[in-house]
Design an enzyme around this catalytic site. Structure first.
Site, mmCIF file in Angstrom:
data_model
loop_
_atom_site.group_PDB
_atom_site.id
_atom_site.type_symbol
_atom_site.label_atom_id
_atom_site.label_comp_id
_atom_site.label_asym_id
_atom_site.label_seq_id
_atom_site.Cartn_x
_atom_site.Cartn_y
_atom_site.Cartn_z
ATOM 1 N N GLU A 48 0.861 -1.188 0.000
ATOM 2 C CA GLU A 48 0.000 0.000 0.000
ATOM 3 C C GLU A 48 0.895 1.235 0.000
ATOM 4 O O GLU A 48 1.807 1.366 0.812
ATOM 5 C CB GLU A 48 -0.991 0.012 1.162
ATOM 6 N N ASP A 59 -3.408 7.519 11.472
ATOM 7 C CA ASP A 59 -1.993 7.167 11.542
ATOM 8 C C ASP A 59 -1.325 7.686 12.796
ATOM 9 O O ASP A 59 -1.596 8.795 13.256
ATOM 10 C CB ASP A 59 -1.267 7.704 10.297
#
Length: 254
Positions: A48, A59
């Protein structure tokens, strides 16, 4: 061949698949190129590639920093498409884009799908877009045959999982922990039950990420999931030891 079919074919010969994560333009596209080479040579099954965004809400600090530094160095979405095109032509594994909906929206949804398809991308991960808010996005995903990857969380109810699965193709990304990527907390005591719920909700392959960083973590998923996702740890390695450290690390994972 669809992303799901590719992964199922790969899984025939392996106990578990590996997916890795890079942030495009961090620390540079030249470094990305070298890291991907190391990953592919050492058996990674899927990669990815994150198009950087200034506020990547899912994140943790490692990937947040990588996003911000990539943007500070001038990384643009068009460069990410050019790089993706280069990688998909060079390496015979599936590549995905991961980003946030603001990037897709500003680029233009249909244009984003058209260009991703043309660049050889097999699927998209957009963690801040639930199916209820993305009618056009999911319609374009079907039209252009790009897998819209859905994320399950430990807080997802079995009913919610089944609802989400109705919009997914490719595989389901099961977040192993609450919170953000790269978390160091131990897996929940209810982790096996959570994965059982994930499995019951969908016939798609299951990928598990968020905090997976060692062979022991990967081995613990065999028989429970189809693919382990390693993200923050490879970025840490590049920061500390450079791109060449990635190959031996990936080779050690299974």
């Amino acid at each position: 061949m669809t992303l799901e079919k590719i992964l199922r074919e790969k899984k025939k010969d392996k106990d578990i698949l590996l997916m890795t994560h890079i942030v495009l333009g961090y620390p540079s596209f030249a470094a990305n190129r070298e890291v991907i080479e190391q990953m592919v040579k050492n058996g990674v099954d899927c990669i990815e590639m994150q198009i950087p965004f200034s506020e990547p809400m899912a994140d943790g600090p490692v990937i947040l920093k990588a996003n911000q530094e990539s943007l500070a160095r001038g990384t643009r979405v068009a460069q990410c498409f050019d790089f993706a095109r280069e990688m998909t032509r060079k390496h015979q594994i599936p590549f995905l884009f991961m980003t946030y909906y603001n990037i897709v929206f500003k680029y233009g949804e249909e244009r984003f799908f058209q260009d991703a398809k043309e660049a050889g991308i097999k699927g998209l991960i957009v963690p801040d877009l639930p199916p209820e808010m993305g009618e056009d996005y999911f319609a374009y995903a079907e039209q252009y045959q790009l897998a819209p990857i859905i994320i399950y969380a430990p807080t997802s109810t079995p009913e919610r999982m089944k609802t989400l699965a109705g919009s997914a193709t490719g595989f389901i990304y099961c977040a192993a922990r609450r919170g953000v990527t790269g978390n160091n907390s131990a897996l929940d005591e209810n982790f096996d039950n959570y994965l059982s719920n994930c499995r019951a909700a969908t016939t798609l392959p299951l990928a598990v990420g968020f905090g997976i960083k060692s062979k022991a973590d990967v081995q613990a998923l065999i028989g429970k999931a189809d693919m382990a996702v390693i993200g923050s740890q490879t970025i840490r390695l590049v920061d500390e030891n450079g791109p060449k450290a990635v190959g031996p690390f990936v080779a050690s994972l299974r």
